[in-house]
Design a protein around this motif. Sequence first.
Motif, PDB file in Angstrom:
ATOM      1  N   SER A 113      -3.135  61.148 -43.355  1.00 32.00           N
ATOM      2  CA  SER A 113      -2.706  62.478 -43.770  1.00 32.00           C
ATOM      3  C   SER A 113      -3.822  63.271 -44.435  1.00 32.00           C
ATOM      4  O   SER A 113      -3.932  64.483 -44.240  1.00 32.00           O
ATOM      5  N   LEU A 114      -4.677  62.601 -45.216  1.00 31.11           N
ATOM      6  CA  LEU A 114      -5.673  63.318 -46.003  1.00 31.11           C
ATOM      7  C   LEU A 114      -7.021  63.473 -45.296  1.00 31.11           C
ATOM      8  O   LEU A 114      -7.727  64.455 -45.536  1.00 31.11           O
ATOM      9  N   LEU A 115      -7.391  62.539 -44.449  1.00 26.48           N
ATOM     10  CA  LEU A 115      -8.745  62.561 -43.892  1.00 26.48           C
ATOM     11  C   LEU A 115      -8.817  63.041 -42.441  1.00 26.48           C
ATOM     12  O   LEU A 115      -9.912  63.336 -41.953  1.00 26.48           O
ATOM     13  N   LEU A 116      -7.699  63.108 -41.750  1.00 28.44           N
ATOM     14  CA  LEU A 116      -7.708  63.505 -40.348  1.00 28.44           C
ATOM     15  C   LEU A 116      -6.980  64.830 -40.162  1.00 28.44           C
ATOM     16  O   LEU A 116      -6.093  65.176 -40.959  1.00 28.44           O
ATOM     17  N   PRO A 117      -7.334  65.580 -39.133  1.00 29.60           N
ATOM     18  CA  PRO A 117      -6.627  66.854 -38.875  1.00 29.60           C
ATOM     19  C   PRO A 117      -5.155  66.607 -38.560  1.00 29.60           C
ATOM     20  O   PRO A 117      -4.785  65.558 -38.024  1.00 29.60           O
ATOM     21  N   GLN A 118      -4.356  67.591 -38.878  1.00 31.56           N
ATOM     22  CA  GLN A 118      -2.932  67.534 -38.559  1.00 31.56           C
ATOM     23  C   GLN A 118      -2.671  68.475 -37.390  1.00 31.56           C
ATOM     24  O   GLN A 118      -2.986  69.666 -37.461  1.00 31.56           O
ATOM     25  N   ILE A 119      -2.122  67.953 -36.314  1.00 25.91           N
ATOM     26  CA  ILE A 119      -1.861  68.731 -35.102  1.00 25.91           C
ATOM     27  C   ILE A 119      -0.376  68.623 -34.778  1.00 25.91           C
ATOM     28  O   ILE A 119       0.179  67.523 -34.717  1.00 25.91           O
ATOM     29  N   ASP A 120       0.258  69.787 -34.599  1.00 22.95           N
ATOM     30  CA  ASP A 120       1.681  69.844 -34.305  1.00 22.95           C
ATOM     31  C   ASP A 120       1.917  70.785 -33.136  1.00 22.95           C
ATOM     32  O   ASP A 120       1.210  71.780 -32.958  1.00 22.95           O
ATOM     33  N   ALA A 121       2.905  70.429 -32.359  1.00 24.87           N
ATOM     34  CA  ALA A 121       3.324  71.293 -31.260  1.00 24.87           C
ATOM     35  C   ALA A 121       4.726  71.802 -31.544  1.00 24.87           C
ATOM     36  O   ALA A 121       5.575  71.071 -32.069  1.00 24.87           O
ATOM     37  N   GLY A 122       4.971  73.075 -31.205  1.00 25.85           N
ATOM     38  CA  GLY A 122       6.277  73.652 -31.477  1.00 25.85           C
ATOM     39  C   GLY A 122       6.657  74.703 -30.457  1.00 25.85           C
ATOM     40  O   GLY A 122       5.795  75.292 -29.803  1.00 25.85           O
TER      41      GLY A 122
END
Length: 494
Positions: A113-122
């Motif tokens: 959660s803290l060190l990697l990008p967060q990618i979401d699809a919606g």
Amino acid sequence: MGLVNHTAIAATAVATAALALAACSFGPSGEPPAMPSPAHYGAAAQPAQTVAAQGVAQRFETGAQPVPEWWRLYQSDALDALVDEGLSNSPTLAATDKLLASAHEQLRAQIGSLLLPQIDAGGQATRQRALGIPEAGPNTVLYNTFVGQVQARYTFDLFGASRLANAALASRVNEQAYQLDAARRALAANIVSAAISAAALDAQIATTERLIQLANEQAQDAQRRYELGSLSHADALNVQQSAATLAAGLPGLRQQQAATRHALAVLLGRTPDAAPPDLDLASLRLPETVPVVVPSDLLRTRPDIQAADAALKAAAAEVGVATAQMFPSLSLTASMGQGGFSWPLALSGAGAIWSLGGSLTQPIFHGGALAAQRRAAADTYDAAVLQYKQTVLAAFQNVADTLASLEHDAQALDAANAAARAARQAYDETAARYRLGAVPVSTARSGEQQYQNARLDEIRYMSTRLSDTAALFQAMGQPPASADDSEKRLAKKD
């Protein structure tokens, strides 16, 4: 153009400052405080070996490493089976192991959660009615929107807040792992101690039952002598009182034995009605050599000290986290997708949508909350330092007490054994004279009573010596895990 140049210069300056500050430490190092390394644990140096009791003098092997499965030194297959069963079936130990596995997963989740990008699809489809504006046409009143997009967000760890937070949680996981090791060794020691106590109580009950039988025979003889007029009533009553007092102590011993057996069953993961049979106290062999880890090495072999060390490192990292939260935070966001007022339009080239942005946040005023949080973290770290020191001192005391106990146990058992041998010899001689008719039966009976009482003391001291030996093995901790062992443990958790 000038705006772009100024933005690039500002970004470069921020990045340079971040790299410089990241190299600095925002909190304590987390190294444990230096502790004294005494020449010996107790007020007086322990001897090289104890006095010989029942033919066995225990030797203290100073500088030796702890024994991993020390209970096998008692040379009892039945005892080994009990410990193995307890370590495999204890619900408490299994629950602690599951909590450790949960902590490992929480650490993995936080790192991701803290060190990697967060990618979401919606995706979104809505039908809306806006305020009617006649001049704008009817489509402004009722319309549909269709949007599908992928969003990404990444926060740069400029000042190490995320790295320090992960380090703090990793240390907390290590603390739980050491606590699990401590719980496993404590369970083994409790099983051995309970098995020894149950065996000793069984021997004490058998000896006490014989003493009660002898006392009742004495009371019957006294009653007959009173009826014949050769003994006063008061003397006969005194003999009866002694027999009754001795019998009154037997239920207490049986209750202790029942409670000990029930506790042992629960330690094994059984119900109390499935308590294992008592061991034969005489079948247990006293380990003749016991390791004595030097004080400086005890810091690495005791799981409780290692757990306190891990808690200290976690508190140090948390000070760094509280400090890093007072500095700027830089985040980037990006999204791309398709959108429109109809599906054909949303899926066409004209419906392409995207965005790219960045945000830089510098805390300015939070009502003193950030400074207070940092002071609280610093105080927690100071408390962890003191708790580490106390844990080490308590470990030194634990070892000192068990070493002294073994020496004193051997002395007491040696004296009790000498008394039992003398009483046995006197009883044998009296019994021989009784068979020749030289002494009355009451004299022979009194000689056996003296022997059984001496034997009762000897059983108690035997049990104490065996239990205190287990306590010393437990106090020494366990050998430090090698790199290969650590890798195997991590692989098992994965």
